[in-house]
Motif scaffolding. Structure first.
Motif, PDB file in Angstrom:
ATOM      1  N   PRO A   1      38.024  26.585  31.478  1.00  0.00           N
ATOM      2  CA  PRO A   1      38.472  25.994  32.746  1.00  0.00           C
ATOM      3  C   PRO A   1      39.149  27.032  33.639  1.00  0.00           C
ATOM      4  CG  PRO A   1      39.890  25.289  30.937  1.00  0.00           C
ATOM      5  CD  PRO A   1      38.773  26.085  30.334  1.00  0.00           C
ATOM      6  N   ASN A   2      39.072  26.812  34.932  1.00  0.00           N
ATOM      7  CA  ASN A   2      39.772  27.668  35.884  1.00  0.00           C
ATOM      8  C   ASN A   2      41.265  27.373  35.810  1.00  0.00           C
ATOM      9  OD1 ASN A   2      37.493  28.903  36.940  1.00  0.00           O
ATOM     10  ND2 ASN A   2      37.188  27.301  38.445  1.00  0.00           N
ATOM     11  N   ARG A   3      42.073  28.385  36.010  1.00  0.00           N
ATOM     12  CA  ARG A   3      43.530  28.266  36.051  1.00  0.00           C
ATOM     13  C   ARG A   3      44.000  28.793  37.392  1.00  0.00           C
ATOM     14  NH1 ARG A   3      43.518  25.072  31.777  1.00  0.00           N
ATOM     15  NH2 ARG A   3      42.950  26.142  29.865  1.00  0.00           N
TER      16      ARG A   3
ATOM     17  N   LYS B   1      35.375  46.121  34.597  1.00  0.00           N
ATOM     18  CA  LYS B   1      35.891  44.807  34.204  1.00  0.00           C
ATOM     19  C   LYS B   1      36.114  43.971  35.456  1.00  0.00           C
ATOM     20  CE  LYS B   1      38.577  46.700  30.346  1.00  0.00           C
ATOM     21  NZ  LYS B   1      39.925  46.789  29.779  1.00  0.00           N
ATOM     22  N   ASN B   2      36.544  42.736  35.243  1.00  0.00           N
ATOM     23  CA  ASN B   2      37.007  41.927  36.360  1.00  0.00           C
ATOM     24  C   ASN B   2      38.455  41.523  36.074  1.00  0.00           C
ATOM     25  OD1 ASN B   2      36.955  39.504  34.750  1.00  0.00           O
ATOM     26  ND2 ASN B   2      34.781  39.350  35.147  1.00  0.00           N
TER      27      ASN B   2
ATOM     28  N   VAL C   1      41.083  41.359  32.537  1.00  0.00           N
ATOM     29  CA  VAL C   1      42.381  42.029  32.432  1.00  0.00           C
ATOM     30  C   VAL C   1      43.486  41.016  32.123  1.00  0.00           C
ATOM     31  CG1 VAL C   1      44.105  43.378  33.697  1.00  0.00           C
ATOM     32  CG2 VAL C   1      41.677  43.904  33.960  1.00  0.00           C
ATOM     33  N   VAL C   2      43.480  39.893  32.819  1.00  0.00           N
ATOM     34  CA  VAL C   2      44.497  38.867  32.590  1.00  0.00           C
ATOM     35  C   VAL C   2      44.402  38.341  31.161  1.00  0.00           C
ATOM     36  CG1 VAL C   2      45.252  36.548  33.250  1.00  0.00           C
ATOM     37  CG2 VAL C   2      44.694  38.223  35.011  1.00  0.00           C
ATOM     38  N   ASN C   3      43.186  38.072  30.691  1.00  0.00           N
ATOM     39  CA  ASN C   3      43.019  37.608  29.319  1.00  0.00           C
ATOM     40  C   ASN C   3      43.530  38.631  28.316  1.00  0.00           C
ATOM     41  OD1 ASN C   3      41.742  34.924  29.143  1.00  0.00           O
ATOM     42  ND2 ASN C   3      40.188  35.890  30.423  1.00  0.00           N
TER      43      ASN C   3
ATOM     44  N   TYR D   1      50.470  39.790  25.019  1.00  0.00           N
ATOM     45  CA  TYR D   1      51.757  39.092  25.155  1.00  0.00           C
ATOM     46  C   TYR D   1      51.963  38.116  23.984  1.00  0.00           C
ATOM     47  CZ  TYR D   1      55.297  35.927  27.079  1.00  0.00           C
ATOM     48  OH  TYR D   1      56.395  35.157  27.259  1.00  0.00           O
ATOM     49  N   LEU D   2      50.939  37.387  23.630  1.00  0.00           N
ATOM     50  CA  LEU D   2      51.053  36.390  22.555  1.00  0.00           C
ATOM     51  C   LEU D   2      51.188  37.037  21.176  1.00  0.00           C
ATOM     52  CD1 LEU D   2      48.445  33.811  23.851  1.00  0.00           C
ATOM     53  CD2 LEU D   2      50.929  33.531  23.756  1.00  0.00           C
TER      54      LEU D   2
END
Length: 56
Positions: A16-18, A39-40, A44-46, A52-53
């Protein structure tokens, strides 16, 4: 009575989009760097969220 067609375009991804708020300067720099690395910004965010997790 005729069936209504779904509105909008069909989903193209499997996730899903966030929605997040990111300052334009940060977004533009991240987009340019990601593209230079093939990349896109979503990739990078993923990657960042996964790192972070893993932190304790």
């Amino acid at each position: 009575m005729a069936e209504k067609k779904p509105r909008g375009r069909p989903a193209t991804g499997q996730t899903p989009n966030r929605t997040v708020r990111v300052p334009d300067e940060v977004w533009d720099d991240a987009k340019a760097k990601a593209e230079a690395e093939g990349k896109n910004v979503s990739d990078v965010v993923n990657d960042c969220l996964r790192r972070y997790l893993r932190k304790k």
